[in-house]
Design an enzyme around this catalytic site. Sequence first.
Site, PDB file in Angstrom:
ATOM      1  N   ARG A  29      98.820 118.150  42.236  1.00 36.38           N
ATOM      2  CA  ARG A  29      99.045 118.851  43.531  1.00 36.38           C
ATOM      3  C   ARG A  29      99.024 118.024  44.726  1.00 36.38           C
ATOM      4  O   ARG A  29      98.180 117.126  44.435  1.00 36.38           O
ATOM      5  CB  ARG A  29      97.886 119.992  43.419  1.00 36.38           C
ATOM      6  CG  ARG A  29      97.817 120.948  44.843  1.00 36.38           C
ATOM      7  CD  ARG A  29      96.724 121.795  44.351  1.00 36.38           C
ATOM      8  NE  ARG A  29      97.174 123.033  45.462  1.00 36.38           N
ATOM      9  CZ  ARG A  29      96.266 124.074  45.663  1.00 36.38           C
ATOM     10  NH1 ARG A  29      94.874 123.861  45.316  1.00 36.38           N
ATOM     11  NH2 ARG A  29      96.582 124.991  46.450  1.00 36.38           N
ATOM     12  N   GLY A  73      95.467 130.093  46.914  1.00 40.68           N
ATOM     13  CA  GLY A  73      96.523 129.800  45.959  1.00 40.68           C
ATOM     14  C   GLY A  73      97.783 129.507  46.729  1.00 40.68           C
ATOM     15  O   GLY A  73      98.936 130.062  46.583  1.00 40.68           O
ATOM     16  N   THR A 106      93.303 121.473  41.196  1.00 41.15           N
ATOM     17  CA  THR A 106      95.067 121.030  41.287  1.00 41.15           C
ATOM     18  C   THR A 106      95.723 122.385  40.609  1.00 41.15           C
ATOM     19  O   THR A 106      97.115 122.306  40.461  1.00 41.15           O
ATOM     20  CB  THR A 106      95.412 119.967  40.384  1.00 41.15           C
ATOM     21  OG1 THR A 106      94.828 119.807  39.070  1.00 41.15           O
ATOM     22  CG2 THR A 106      94.693 118.634  40.998  1.00 41.15           C
ATOM     23  N   GLY A 107      95.142 123.340  40.095  1.00 40.84           N
ATOM     24  CA  GLY A 107      95.824 124.650  39.222  1.00 40.84           C
ATOM     25  C   GLY A 107      95.349 124.696  38.049  1.00 40.84           C
ATOM     26  O   GLY A 107      96.050 125.274  37.163  1.00 40.84           O
ATOM     27  N   THR A 108      94.064 124.080  37.468  1.00 38.07           N
ATOM     28  CA  THR A 108      93.606 124.308  36.305  1.00 38.07           C
ATOM     29  C   THR A 108      93.632 125.879  35.528  1.00 38.07           C
ATOM     30  O   THR A 108      94.191 125.961  34.560  1.00 38.07           O
ATOM     31  CB  THR A 108      92.330 123.783  36.152  1.00 38.07           C
ATOM     32  OG1 THR A 108      91.971 122.357  36.916  1.00 38.07           O
ATOM     33  CG2 THR A 108      91.819 123.405  34.778  1.00 38.07           C
ATOM     34  N   HIS A 110      89.306 117.415  32.233  1.00 36.00           N
ATOM     35  CA  HIS A 110      89.321 116.888  33.451  1.00 36.00           C
ATOM     36  C   HIS A 110      89.350 115.472  33.319  1.00 36.00           C
ATOM     37  O   HIS A 110      89.659 114.699  34.355  1.00 36.00           O
ATOM     38  CB  HIS A 110      88.348 117.285  34.557  1.00 36.00           C
ATOM     39  CG  HIS A 110      88.459 118.630  35.049  1.00 36.00           C
ATOM     40  ND1 HIS A 110      89.475 119.300  35.353  1.00 36.00           N
ATOM     41  CD2 HIS A 110      87.351 119.458  35.284  1.00 36.00           C
ATOM     42  CE1 HIS A 110      89.315 120.586  35.921  1.00 36.00           C
ATOM     43  NE2 HIS A 110      88.003 120.528  35.880  1.00 36.00           N
ATOM     44  N   SER A 143      90.845 122.462  48.896  1.00 33.66           N
ATOM     45  CA  SER A 143      90.207 123.408  48.089  1.00 33.66           C
ATOM     46  C   SER A 143      88.926 122.747  47.440  1.00 33.66           C
ATOM     47  O   SER A 143      88.106 123.712  47.156  1.00 33.66           O
ATOM     48  CB  SER A 143      91.486 123.113  46.766  1.00 33.66           C
ATOM     49  OG  SER A 143      91.106 124.275  46.015  1.00 33.66           O
TER      50      SER A 143
HETATM   51  P1  A3P Z   1      93.122 127.087  46.944  1.00 33.84           P
HETATM   52  O1  A3P Z   1      91.747 126.656  47.024  1.00 33.84           O
HETATM   53  O2  A3P Z   1      93.914 126.130  47.485  1.00 33.84           O
HETATM   54  O3  A3P Z   1      93.462 128.388  46.981  1.00 33.84           O
HETATM   55  P2  A3P Z   1      91.632 125.001  39.709  1.00 33.84           P
HETATM   56  O4  A3P Z   1      92.069 126.088  39.068  1.00 33.84           O
HETATM   57  O5  A3P Z   1      92.263 123.472  39.481  1.00 33.84           O
HETATM   58  O6  A3P Z   1      90.004 124.964  40.226  1.00 33.84           O
HETATM   59  O7  A3P Z   1      92.273 125.112  41.341  1.00 33.84           O
HETATM   60  C1  A3P Z   1      91.907 125.961  42.190  1.00 33.84           C
HETATM   61  C2  A3P Z   1      93.078 126.169  43.020  1.00 33.84           C
HETATM   62  O8  A3P Z   1      94.294 127.096  42.332  1.00 33.84           O
HETATM   63  C3  A3P Z   1      92.496 127.286  44.329  1.00 33.84           C
HETATM   64  O9  A3P Z   1      93.500 126.844  45.174  1.00 33.84           O
HETATM   65  C4  A3P Z   1      92.792 128.751  43.768  1.00 33.84           C
HETATM   66  O10 A3P Z   1      93.157 129.448  44.813  1.00 33.84           O
HETATM   67  C5  A3P Z   1      94.176 128.294  42.920  1.00 33.84           C
HETATM   68  N1  A3P Z   1      94.569 129.255  41.965  1.00 33.84           N
HETATM   69  C6  A3P Z   1      93.890 130.006  41.120  1.00 33.84           C
HETATM   70  N2  A3P Z   1      94.494 130.877  40.401  1.00 33.84           N
HETATM   71  C7  A3P Z   1      95.784 130.837  40.691  1.00 33.84           C
HETATM   72  C8  A3P Z   1      96.909 131.313  40.229  1.00 33.84           C
HETATM   73  N3  A3P Z   1      96.874 132.252  39.238  1.00 33.84           N
HETATM   74  N4  A3P Z   1      98.071 131.173  40.678  1.00 33.84           N
HETATM   75  C9  A3P Z   1      98.129 130.062  41.888  1.00 33.84           C
HETATM   76  N5  A3P Z   1      96.998 129.526  42.409  1.00 33.84           N
HETATM   77  C10 A3P Z   1      95.749 129.732  41.802  1.00 33.84           C
END
Ligand code: A3P
Length: 341
Positions: A169, A307, A90-92, A146, A177
Amino acid sequence: MDYFLTSPDCDTISKTYNGQIDSHLIQKTNDGYREILPNLPRGKGWMTEHLVQYQGVWLTPNFALKGLMWVQDHFKPRSTDICLATFPKTGTTWLKALTFATVNRTRYGFADHPLLTTVPHGCLPFLEACPNDLDGFPSPRLLSTHFPYTLLPNSMTVNQSCRFVYICRDPKDVLVSKWLFMNKLRPKELAPISLEEAFELFCQGISHYGPYWDHVLGYWKASLETPEKVLFLKYEELKEEPSVVVKRLGEFLGHPFSLEEVSKGVVEEIMKLCSFENLSNLEVNKSSVLKLSTQIIIDNRHFFRKGKVGDGKSYLTDEMIKRINEITSEKLLGSGLVFGS
Ligand code: A3P
């Protein structure tokens, strides 16, 4: 530097507890784990063979469940703790980078910042990995998990009451994702999971730390009840107005940006440092790995895919989109929380 560089090994609880906690207490936690494990309902795993359901939540038996028992039995929260809580994908990674950079902005220069050489996940301890040196960390500690709000011990949510920053998200983007990520991590001896299967599992809630909607609602409700303790963010809002969200984050964390900092462009510097473009192109994030346990070793590059907002829809059929939207509306009904279409 005292940020969290090493990832301890959670394969055997006793190993990580060694020297930190009374051996009888360690034994008790291990016994409890062994006792409950065989009786827990099982569901198909995404990365491992199966997940187990514990108190309504789906967890990896050998990592998250052990980590949870460690947290419930041994973690000593402090009222000054700040815990970044997320459902996977979700953007961790982004939230960790932004928070670490915001809290430590007077400590590190942007030209030689730790985030340039360490994956964001390596900058703060992950509770599931049973970090064994937390007691020695100076306050305020930045932590991550988490775990859903409902599984956390009262010592974290009521008594000592840490502060939480949560990011959610759109479920369609989370599902896609996660499906792509988990297949990269899935051992070769297990066949890849098809999108159809991943979709069914996700909709049934059988997903690490799932059901997703319950996870979101747990933190959402806590943020309504105690807004001073839980900051609730959306990935989509962060994409849309990053500077507004980063300023809110600074304020919530007790590190508000001064007018001088704003006029000097410190918020923009943080956003630039933590941007997808910057982080995903760093050598450390292209070629190094994150070791969560002896079995869970993740290439840092897998944390960065596209992303983008809305990318999930380009993988899902209209029927899948309709069904997941219906589940979302049903689950969130009356909560005041909405996601886009
Ligand atoms: P997508 O697979 O849709 O590209 P998490 O960090 O919770 O594992 O989530 C990973 C998702 O966040 C992935 O999405 C990844 O590409 C995106 N992500 C990782 N770093 C990011 C950043 N700095 N800014 C925006 N999105 C990011």
